[in-house]
Design a protein around this motif. Structure first.
Motif, PDB file in Angstrom:
ATOM      1  N   GLU A 243      42.070  41.921  37.332  1.00  0.00           N
ATOM      2  CA  GLU A 243      43.026  41.145  36.536  1.00  0.00           C
ATOM      3  C   GLU A 243      43.594  42.027  35.426  1.00  0.00           C
ATOM      4  O   GLU A 243      42.914  42.875  34.853  1.00  0.00           O
ATOM      5  N   SER A 251      46.009  36.412  31.632  1.00  0.00           N
ATOM      6  CA  SER A 251      45.642  37.335  32.713  1.00  0.00           C
ATOM      7  C   SER A 251      46.540  37.116  33.925  1.00  0.00           C
ATOM      8  O   SER A 251      47.076  36.022  34.133  1.00  0.00           O
ATOM      9  N   VAL A 253      47.200  38.766  38.250  1.00  0.00           N
ATOM     10  CA  VAL A 253      46.758  39.622  39.353  1.00  0.00           C
ATOM     11  C   VAL A 253      47.987  40.237  39.991  1.00  0.00           C
ATOM     12  O   VAL A 253      49.004  39.560  40.203  1.00  0.00           O
ATOM     13  N   ARG A 258      46.571  40.025  45.447  1.00  0.00           N
ATOM     14  CA  ARG A 258      46.258  38.613  45.636  1.00  0.00           C
ATOM     15  C   ARG A 258      45.493  38.410  46.947  1.00  0.00           C
ATOM     16  O   ARG A 258      45.886  38.929  48.003  1.00  0.00           O
TER      17      ARG A 258
END
Length: 583
Positions: A243, A251, A253, A258
């Motif tokens: 993250e 945060s 990603v 993912r």
């Protein structure tokens, strides 16, 4: 003779067990075939999706690269308009310049003074100014550092041009937009790195038209048996992806980190990760049957590895396509087939039972016919023997008168000849009577007559049977010995008259009664090859005969009395020797 009901029941049960076993095997074999077929269909569908996605991604990468080239041109344009010293450039200049260059913004990046760290010094986007460190940006930071040090980038990630590098479209760390495309330029003439960026809505729009999610939707629409399709990230699925933090502390990603790359992943199972890893490890599709909300489903995992790089601009990552299909279609097909098979089984069972009853009925009638014939023959034989004895007694006066006349006339030679003939006839009858078993004696009497008619040299000898209780019914004795003698006569009749020989011997040995019937046999006869001697229907006669029931009846009666029968061939003769325990 009544049909043996117990045998019919046993036969019926055996037929049912065989049919049930066959049906069960057929059911599971068909199920495995259908499951395998569906798995192969799903694997084929996954490969089609894979091919479509690869083509789509190739197009998306191409669009990304075109945008990257535009960002490079925008960065070069900005460099020509800006002061080479970052301290002499204002944020307002960058706002105006972005509008002029038709991009969403410009940021100028420089060393932060803390080691080799790089930060945003000036930007047309206020949120970008919050990025005071990029050392945690992974390969992105490596690209920035290489540009500032070497004016070019050598890492495998991203798209590289002279003095320029652009990464994948990504979530901005500043939080200025949902997804943006960034391009970085540095040729050494400035003390900063120029970053040009645009919102990635064009790329996203392209992907919405021909991208993986669209391919998944079209596949689901054209295949109603497919319930769900998911693209699981080959590197991050089942793990906690790295993250990053936006400037506001939120945060995020990376797009390519993912766990779910495309499709939906709602029909989850605790074993999904293990099957996911198994598909990657084996490099082959993995299919499992599971239950989802009480309904059977088939889940197929197909691994899509990274291809060997063809060009330097490939940005592929490995993933696993998971296809969930409706397994109820197989169960419905199996149920339908099972019903059809059960109907066939019922009909076949009924037919088999009728056939078994008819066969047993035929055997029963054949056996009853043989028994009746034997009994009639036995009665006739006894009647014949008694008739012979009565005849001798009846003719006794005639014989005495004849002898007296011959004596009176002094014809001594004629008298002796007549006496010898008379005594021979009486001795023949006495020999038969001395057998000691009326049934056997009567049978032998009838066979002597048959031997004379068929010109067979028939001899017999019975010793030690007088007055014994043999433990065998008289009717069965006639069946056994009579059928053996009949078969022997039939075989003997195939030879010339002078070679027709049949002999019968009976004696007591220990606690057994022994019977031996011997006759000449053809030199071509091979006992080892004749394995069906005691099978119903077996016969060496070309036509007519006794329906091949003689020897089977003998064997059945001997075994009924717990006896044994042995067959051997010696010196051109075949010998049937049987042994039956006495009472």
């Amino acid at each position: 003779m009544r049909i043996n009901t117990r045998i019919i029941y046993i036969t019926f049960i055996i037929v049912i067990l065989l049919l049930v076993t066959n049906n069960t095997s057929y059911y599971w074999y068909t199920k495995s075939l259908l499951t395998k077929s569906l798995s192969e269909q799903m694997a084929s569908a996954a490969n089609q999706i894979r091919t479509s996605i690869e083509q789509s991604e190739a197009g998306a990468f191409y669009v990304e690269d075109l945008i990257g080239e535009q960002l490079r041109s925008a960065a070069i344009f900005a460099k020509s308009k800006l002061n080479p010293d970052i301290d002499k450039v204002t944020n307002e200049q960058l706002v105006a310049l972005a509008a002029e260059a038709n991009v969403d913004g410009f940021s100028l990046m420089k060393r932060s003074g803390v080691g080799d760290d790089i930060m945003v010094g000036k930007s047309s986007e206020p949120k970008e100014l919050s990025i005071t460190s990029t050392s945690s940006f992974g390969y992105w930071f490596t690209a920035f550092d290489q540009l500032l040090k070497f004016k070019n980038v050598t890492i495998s990630e991203g798209y590289k041009l002279p003095n320029f590098w652009t990464g994948i479209y990504e979530v901005p760390a500043s939080g200025s937009s949902d997804i943006s495309k960034f391009g970085y330029y540095y040729d050494g003439t400035t003390n900063y790195l120029i970053c040009a960026f645009v919102n990635a809505n064009k790329i996203q729009k392209f992907k919405d038209i021909v991208g993986s999610d669209t391919i998944v939707k079209k596949t689901l629409a054209s295949n109603p048996e497919i319930l769900e399709i998911a693209g699981l990230n080959g590197k991050t699925f089942g793990t906690q992806p790295k993250e990053f933090r936006k400037a506001n502390g939120e945060s995020f990603v990376s797009v390519y980190d993912r766990p779910l790359l495309f499709g939906t992943y709602n029909m989850k199972n605790v074993n999904d990760y293990n099957n996911f890893k198994l598909a990657i490890a084996n490099g082959e599709p993995v299919s499992v049957v599971e239950s989802y909300h009480g309904k059977p489903i088939l889940k197929t995992f197909v691994y899509v590895p990274i291809k060997a790089k063809i060009t330097e601009v490939q940005r592929e990552i490995p993933y696993v396509i998971t296809i969930v299909s409706d397994y109820q279609t197989i169960q419905k097909s199996l149920s339908s087939q099972l019903v059809r098979v059960l109907i066939i089984i019922v009909l076949f069972t009924v037919f088999s039972c009728i056939l078994v009853i008819l066969i047993f009925g035929f055997f029963s009638i054949s056996r009853e016919t043989a028994v009746q014939t034997t009994q009639e023959m036995y009665i006739q034989n006894v009647d014949l023997m008694f008739a012979t004895i009565r005849s001798q007694r009846h003719d006794f006066l005639n014989h005495v008168q004849t002898l007296y006349a011959l004596l009176t006339n002094g014809k001594k030679e004629d008298q002796m000849k007549y006496m010898e003939e008379l005594i021979e006839e009486i001795n023949e009858v006495n020999d038969i009577i001395r057998i000691g078993q009326p049934a056997i004696a009567a049978l032998i009497q009838s066979k002597i007559t048959l031997a004379m008619r068929t010109k067979v040299a028939f001899s017999y000898e019975f010793k030690g049977l007088d007055g014994l209780s043999l433990g065998v019914k008289s009717v069965d004795l006639v069946k056994i010995i009579g059928n053996l003698i009949d078969n022997a006569f039939d075989e003997a009749s195939k030879f010339p008259v002078e070679e027709r020989e049949v002999s019968v011997t009976g004696w007591k040995e220990a606690n057994d009664v022994k019977i031996s019937v011997k006759n000449r046999v053809s030199s071509a006869f091979n006992l080892e090859e004749e394995t069906d001697l005691f099978t119903i229907g077996y016969s060496t006669k070309s036509e007519g005969g006794h329906q091949g029931l003689g020897l089977p009846v003998v064997k059945e009666r001997v075994e009924y009395y717990r006896g044994t029968i042995e067959v051997k061939v010696e010196d051109g003769f075949i010998c049937f020797e049987l042994s039956i325990p006495m009472q």
